[in-house]
Enzyme design. Structure first.
Site, PDB file in Angstrom:
ATOM      1  N   TYR A 178       3.293 -11.868   3.079  1.00  0.00           N
ATOM      2  CA  TYR A 178       2.932 -10.302   2.640  1.00  0.00           C
ATOM      3  C   TYR A 178       3.626  -9.852   1.467  1.00  0.00           C
ATOM      4  O   TYR A 178       5.154  -9.893   1.574  1.00  0.00           O
ATOM      5  CB  TYR A 178       2.923  -9.690   4.046  1.00  0.00           C
ATOM      6  CG  TYR A 178       2.152 -10.049   5.135  1.00  0.00           C
ATOM      7  CD1 TYR A 178       1.027 -11.090   5.112  1.00  0.00           C
ATOM      8  CD2 TYR A 178       2.472  -9.693   6.501  1.00  0.00           C
ATOM      9  CE1 TYR A 178       0.331 -11.300   5.879  1.00  0.00           C
ATOM     10  CE2 TYR A 178       1.667 -10.107   7.409  1.00  0.00           C
ATOM     11  CZ  TYR A 178       0.317 -10.733   7.471  1.00  0.00           C
ATOM     12  OH  TYR A 178      -0.309 -11.034   8.372  1.00  0.00           O
ATOM     13  N   GLN A 196      -3.592 -16.327  16.123  1.00  0.00           N
ATOM     14  CA  GLN A 196      -4.033 -15.179  15.634  1.00  0.00           C
ATOM     15  C   GLN A 196      -5.158 -15.069  14.869  1.00  0.00           C
ATOM     16  O   GLN A 196      -5.147 -15.333  13.646  1.00  0.00           O
ATOM     17  CB  GLN A 196      -2.482 -14.673  14.849  1.00  0.00           C
ATOM     18  CG  GLN A 196      -2.682 -13.277  14.321  1.00  0.00           C
ATOM     19  CD  GLN A 196      -1.595 -12.747  13.543  1.00  0.00           C
ATOM     20  OE1 GLN A 196      -1.857 -12.147  12.632  1.00  0.00           O
ATOM     21  NE2 GLN A 196      -0.325 -13.005  14.096  1.00  0.00           N
ATOM     22  N   TRP A 248      -6.202  -9.901  14.730  1.00  0.00           N
ATOM     23  CA  TRP A 248      -5.868  -8.941  13.603  1.00  0.00           C
ATOM     24  C   TRP A 248      -7.394  -8.279  13.250  1.00  0.00           C
ATOM     25  O   TRP A 248      -8.399  -8.783  13.745  1.00  0.00           O
ATOM     26  CB  TRP A 248      -5.479  -9.763  12.258  1.00  0.00           C
ATOM     27  CG  TRP A 248      -6.074 -10.878  11.800  1.00  0.00           C
ATOM     28  CD1 TRP A 248      -5.989 -12.156  12.188  1.00  0.00           C
ATOM     29  CD2 TRP A 248      -7.031 -10.593  10.724  1.00  0.00           C
ATOM     30  NE1 TRP A 248      -6.877 -12.861  11.332  1.00  0.00           N
ATOM     31  CE2 TRP A 248      -7.553 -12.265  10.531  1.00  0.00           C
ATOM     32  CE3 TRP A 248      -7.483  -9.938  10.070  1.00  0.00           C
ATOM     33  CZ2 TRP A 248      -8.337 -12.579   9.258  1.00  0.00           C
ATOM     34  CZ3 TRP A 248      -8.319 -10.111   8.898  1.00  0.00           C
ATOM     35  CH2 TRP A 248      -8.843 -11.416   8.694  1.00  0.00           C
ATOM     36  N   SER A 249      -7.186  -7.245  12.449  1.00  0.00           N
ATOM     37  CA  SER A 249      -8.369  -6.470  12.246  1.00  0.00           C
ATOM     38  C   SER A 249      -9.390  -5.921  13.490  1.00  0.00           C
ATOM     39  O   SER A 249     -10.632  -5.992  13.212  1.00  0.00           O
ATOM     40  CB  SER A 249      -9.383  -7.137  10.963  1.00  0.00           C
ATOM     41  OG  SER A 249     -10.096  -6.416  10.251  1.00  0.00           O
ATOM     42  N   PRO A 250      -8.862  -5.555  14.398  1.00  0.00           N
ATOM     43  CA  PRO A 250      -9.535  -4.989  15.531  1.00  0.00           C
ATOM     44  C   PRO A 250     -10.296  -3.899  15.137  1.00  0.00           C
ATOM     45  O   PRO A 250     -11.431  -3.539  15.832  1.00  0.00           O
ATOM     46  CB  PRO A 250      -8.555  -4.513  16.616  1.00  0.00           C
ATOM     47  CG  PRO A 250      -7.249  -4.110  15.729  1.00  0.00           C
ATOM     48  CD  PRO A 250      -7.424  -5.115  14.617  1.00  0.00           C
ATOM     49  N   GLN A 275       0.828  -1.367  -0.013  1.00  0.00           N
ATOM     50  CA  GLN A 275      -0.007  -0.072  -0.072  1.00  0.00           C
ATOM     51  C   GLN A 275       0.637   1.221   0.199  1.00  0.00           C
ATOM     52  O   GLN A 275       0.538   2.230  -0.683  1.00  0.00           O
ATOM     53  CB  GLN A 275      -0.973   0.079   1.145  1.00  0.00           C
ATOM     54  CG  GLN A 275      -1.848   0.955   1.177  1.00  0.00           C
ATOM     55  CD  GLN A 275      -2.655   1.284   2.313  1.00  0.00           C
ATOM     56  OE1 GLN A 275      -2.386   0.676   3.589  1.00  0.00           O
ATOM     57  NE2 GLN A 275      -3.638   2.333   2.617  1.00  0.00           N
ATOM     58  N   SER A 302      -2.452 -19.400  13.603  1.00  0.00           N
ATOM     59  CA  SER A 302      -3.477 -18.235  13.317  1.00  0.00           C
ATOM     60  C   SER A 302      -4.603 -19.074  12.690  1.00  0.00           C
ATOM     61  O   SER A 302      -4.771 -19.973  11.844  1.00  0.00           O
ATOM     62  CB  SER A 302      -3.007 -17.328  12.153  1.00  0.00           C
ATOM     63  OG  SER A 302      -3.704 -16.519  11.925  1.00  0.00           O
ATOM     64  N   GLY A 330      -2.158  -1.382  12.015  1.00  0.00           N
ATOM     65  CA  GLY A 330      -1.293  -1.133  10.927  1.00  0.00           C
ATOM     66  C   GLY A 330      -1.504   0.214  10.709  1.00  0.00           C
ATOM     67  O   GLY A 330      -2.022   0.949  11.339  1.00  0.00           O
TER      68      GLY A 330
END
Length: 337
Positions: free
Chosen positions: A55, A178, A206-208, A28, A153, A286
């Site tokens: 990633y 995870q 992840w993605s809270p 990104q 995860s 992030g």
């Protein structure tokens, strides 16, 4: 500064807000911006960093290594993962076979420019490899000093139980899982969290912020903001689509006065909410810009009162995914190559 929590039933501490570079580094944002965000994380007191070989097809690990160059290794907690296809995607370039795990740890250590990682994680469950083979490979990596701890995860409660039992037999600890977890996505609460509490396994979630939806910037009936994650295929636009329904976005707007009354921003409320769960050791965040971290780290140490937690549940009633069966459909039933 950021508080620390123990990871699982171990003596290992991690920063409860952990920096993750899933859809940012080498994807990104440009490398200079990625390095600047890592330095901002360090300045804010974050010392725990999560990445994965998959990633940006290994490039994210290299960017993280460049960003952490010159830092005291003993003062960092570095996590990576193995499972998904990398490289030319040959028949053994995926999964949790002994070959792919060993190739994975050696590749990650080389790209991260470290002698060991603090936590090495099975990125998904591999239905095509005997679990005994997978756990033996992890045991050998721990004994060789290439990883200090092992995590997984998105494993189900049953998979966690089986993996934990084998790890114990082989003389090492399975300390973490995870999964995705947020105010909107609570599928781990039914089975995974109770099993993990029993086994001494923590969640690194992840993605809270539900891919940014819980920031409140996506409005019902309105086009998504230009430059947001929802417009960028490289930053996970496909992952956010399920949350962009008007009924979800309308419910999320009801959180704004709750956050204001608690003296928090919407991102801080979202991160503080997941950290209220005692089984959560860390929330992965992030950033595409350094200033984003200055806001989110303020969620560390926040205690949400019972009336705030109740108000959140009432605001999101009807749009929360809390079906425990959702944990059984995350890992692919067969390898991807």
């Amino acid at each position: 500064m950021v508080n620390y929590r123990y990871l699982g039933n171990s003596g290992f501490k991690v920063s409860e807000i952990t920096y993750g570079n899933w859809v940012t580094h080498a994807s990104q944002v440009e490398n200079d911006a990625a390095i600047a965000t890592v330095h901002a994380a360090l300045d804010a007191g974050i010392t725990t960093f999560d990445t994965a070989d998959t990633y940006a097809n290994t490039a994210a690990e290299e960017v993280l290594a460049e960003a952490l160059k010159g830092q005291r290794r003993e003062g960092l907690e570095i996590f990576t993962k193995v499972y998904f296809p990398i490289g030319p995607m040959g028949p053994n370039d995926t999964g949790l076979s002994r070959k792919h795990i060993m190739d994975g740890i050696h590749g990650s250590l080389r790209r991260l420019n470290v002698e060991y990682v603090d936590l090495f994680q099975a990125h998904r469950y591999d239905y095509e490899t005997p679990l005994e083979e997978t756990m033996q490979a992890f045991a050998d990596i721990v004994r060789q000093g290439k990883a200090l701890y092992i995590g997984v995860s998105e494993w189900t409660a049953e998979q966690l139980r089986e993996g934990h039992a084998l790890a114990k037999q082989l003389g090492f600890q399975l300390v973490s899982n995870q999964p995705q977890y947020s105010m909107l996505h609570r599928v781990i609460e039914g089975k995974v969290v109770p099993a993990s509490e029993e086994l001494g396994i923590s969640q690194i979630v992840w993605s809270p912020m539900a891919q940014g939806v819980l920031s409140g910037k996506y409005l019902p009936g309105q086009p998504v903001p230009e430059g947001s994650r929802a417009t960028d295929e490289k930053s996970g636009a496909n992952f956010i689509q399920g949350w962009l329904r008007d009924e979800v976005l309308t419910a999320v707007q009801k959180l704004k006065p709750i956050a204001e009354q608690a003296g928090l921003t919407m991102p801080q409320l979202a991160i503080a909410w997941v950290l209220q769960n005692p089984n959560v050791a860390a929330a992965l965040v992030g950033a595409s810009r350094p200033e984003q971290l200055a806001d989110t780290v303020k969620a560390s140490g926040v205690k949400l009162e019972a009336d705030v937690m109740t108000a959140i549940d009432e605001a999101l009633a009807g749009v929360v995914n809390d079906d425990a069966e959702g944990t059984y459909s995350v890992s692919p039933k067969s390898r991807l190559v």
